[in-house]
Write a protein that holds these residues in place. Structure first.
Motif, short mmCIF file in Angstrom:
data_model
loop_
_atom_site.label_atom_id
_atom_site.label_comp_id
_atom_site.label_asym_id
_atom_site.label_seq_id
_atom_site.Cartn_x
_atom_site.Cartn_y
_atom_site.Cartn_z
N HIS A 66 -17.48 13.51 11.75
CA HIS A 66 -18.63 13.91 10.93
C HIS A 66 -19.61 12.75 10.74
N SER A 67 -19.11 11.54 10.75
CA SER A 67 -19.96 10.37 10.59
C SER A 67 -19.21 9.14 11.12
N VAL A 68 -19.95 8.07 11.28
CA VAL A 68 -19.35 6.82 11.72
C VAL A 68 -18.94 6.05 10.48
N ASP A 69 -17.65 5.87 10.34
CA ASP A 69 -17.14 5.09 9.21
C ASP A 69 -15.80 4.47 9.60
N PRO A 70 -15.28 3.58 8.78
CA PRO A 70 -14.03 2.90 9.13
C PRO A 70 -12.83 3.83 9.37
N ARG A 71 -12.87 5.03 8.81
CA ARG A 71 -11.77 5.99 9.03
C ARG A 71 -11.61 6.36 10.50
N LEU A 72 -12.66 6.18 11.29
CA LEU A 72 -12.58 6.49 12.72
C LEU A 72 -11.52 5.64 13.42
N LEU A 73 -11.12 4.52 12.81
CA LEU A 73 -10.05 3.71 13.40
C LEU A 73 -8.75 4.50 13.46
N TRP A 74 -8.50 5.36 12.46
CA TRP A 74 -7.30 6.20 12.48
C TRP A 74 -7.36 7.19 13.63
N LEU A 75 -8.53 7.78 13.83
CA LEU A 75 -8.71 8.70 14.95
C LEU A 75 -8.57 7.96 16.27
N GLY A 76 -9.15 6.77 16.36
CA GLY A 76 -9.02 5.96 17.57
C GLY A 76 -7.56 5.64 17.87
N GLY A 77 -6.81 5.31 16.83
CA GLY A 77 -5.38 5.04 17.01
C GLY A 77 -4.65 6.27 17.53
N ALA A 78 -4.97 7.42 16.97
CA ALA A 78 -4.35 8.67 17.41
C ALA A 78 -4.69 8.96 18.87
N LEU A 79 -5.94 8.71 19.25
CA LEU A 79 -6.35 8.93 20.64
C LEU A 79 -5.65 7.97 21.60
N VAL A 80 -5.47 6.73 21.19
CA VAL A 80 -4.74 5.76 22.02
C VAL A 80 -3.30 6.22 22.23
N LEU A 81 -2.67 6.70 21.16
CA LEU A 81 -1.29 7.19 21.28
C LEU A 81 -1.21 8.40 22.21
N MET A 82 -2.20 9.28 22.15
CA MET A 82 -2.20 10.43 23.05
C MET A 82 -2.43 9.99 24.49
N LEU A 83 -3.25 8.98 24.70
CA LEU A 83 -3.45 8.45 26.05
C LEU A 83 -2.15 7.87 26.59
N LEU A 84 -1.42 7.13 25.77
CA LEU A 84 -0.12 6.59 26.17
C LEU A 84 0.86 7.71 26.48
N TYR A 85 0.80 8.77 25.69
CA TYR A 85 1.63 9.95 25.91
C TYR A 85 1.35 10.54 27.30
N LEU A 86 0.09 10.67 27.64
CA LEU A 86 -0.28 11.22 28.94
C LEU A 86 0.14 10.27 30.08
N ILE A 87 0.09 8.98 29.84
CA ILE A 87 0.55 8.02 30.85
C ILE A 87 2.05 8.19 31.08
N CYS A 88 2.80 8.42 30.01
CA CYS A 88 4.25 8.65 30.15
C CYS A 88 4.52 9.92 30.95
N TRP A 89 3.72 10.95 30.73
CA TRP A 89 3.88 12.17 31.53
C TRP A 89 3.55 11.87 32.99
N GLY A 90 2.52 11.08 33.21
CA GLY A 90 2.15 10.71 34.58
C GLY A 90 3.29 9.98 35.28
N ARG A 91 4.00 9.16 34.54
CA ARG A 91 5.15 8.45 35.09
C ARG A 91 6.21 9.44 35.56
N TYR A 92 6.43 10.49 34.78
CA TYR A 92 7.39 11.52 35.18
C TYR A 92 6.91 12.27 36.42
N PHE A 93 5.67 12.75 36.40
CA PHE A 93 5.16 13.56 37.50
C PHE A 93 4.99 12.76 38.79
N ALA A 94 4.70 11.46 38.67
CA ALA A 94 4.55 10.63 39.87
C ALA A 94 5.90 10.18 40.42
N GLY A 95 6.94 10.32 39.63
CA GLY A 95 8.27 9.88 40.04
C GLY A 95 9.04 10.96 40.77
#
Length: 161
Positions: A66-95
Motif C-alpha cells: 500500500h505504501s513504501v515504509d519500513p514494514r516492507l522489510l518483512w515482506l522482502g524477507g518473506a519473498l527471499v524465503l519463498m525464492l529459497l524455497y523455489l531454489i530447493c524445489w529446483g534442486r529436486y527437479f534438476a536432480g
C-alpha cells in the motif's frame, strides 16, 4: 491486527509459488519413495494449517503493498524465503528425483521445503499485521515440519541398514 477483507494479489503470488512446484512434484514423485506411517495429529494440523493459510492469504488485502515504509522489510524477507524455497524445489527437479534431494538440508537449514514456506507465512503475517495468518502458520508449521521430520527420520533408517 485482525485484517481488512479484500483480495490479496501478494497472497496469490505466494500460493502460486507453493502450488506450482507441488503440482509438478505430484507428476514426478521420488523414484525411491519411502513409506512410513504419518502421525494423525500432525497430519490434521498440516491439513488445517494448509487450508487456513490458503484462505487467509487470499481474503485479506493487508498483504498487498500500500505504501513504501519500513514494514516492507518483512515482506522482502518473506519473498527471499519463498525464492529459497523455489531454489530447493529446483534442486529436486534438476536432480535424480530421489527422496534425499527432497528432504536434505539447504545452506545448513534442515528440512528446507517444510521450514521455508512456514517461515515465509509467518513473516507475511507480521508484514500484513494479520494475526489469523500467524495462527494458521503456527498450526501449519507444527504439522508440516513434524511430518517432514518423520519422513527424514524414516529415510535415514532406510539408508543405514
Amino acid at each position: 491486527m485482525t485484517g481488512t477483507f479484500g483480495f490479496s494479489y501478494v497472497g496469490l503470488i505466494f500460493l502460486a509459488c507453493l502450488f506450482i512446484p507441488n503440482i509438478l512434484y505430484a507428476r514426478v514423485p521420488p523414484t525411491d519413495a519411502v513409506k512410513f506411517e504419518e502421525n494423525k495429529v500432525l497430519l490434521a494440523c498440516e491439513r488445517a494449517g494448509q487450508a487456513l493459510c490458503t484462505v487467509t492469504v487470499l481474503i485479506f488485502s493487508d498483504f498487498n503493498v500500500h505504501s513504501v515504509d519500513p514494514r516492507l522489510l518483512w515482506l522482502g524477507g518473506a519473498l527471499v524465503l519463498m525464492l529459497l524455497y523455489l531454489i530447493c524445489w529446483g534442486r529436486y527437479f534438476a536432480g535424480k528425483h530421489v527422496t534425499r534431494d527432497f528432504l536434505r538440508p539447504f545452506l545448513g537449514l534442515p528440512l528446507p521445503l517444510a521450514v521455508l514456506p512456514v517461515a515465509a507465512a509467518l513473516l507475511l503475517a507480521v508484514y500484513g499485521r494479520v494475526i489469523w495468518l500467524g495462527i494458521a502458520g503456527v498450526i501449519l508449521g507444527v504439522g508440516h515440519i513434524g511430518i517432514t521430520a518423520q519422513h527424514w527420520a524414516a529415510l535415514k533408517k532406510v539408508e543405514r541398514p
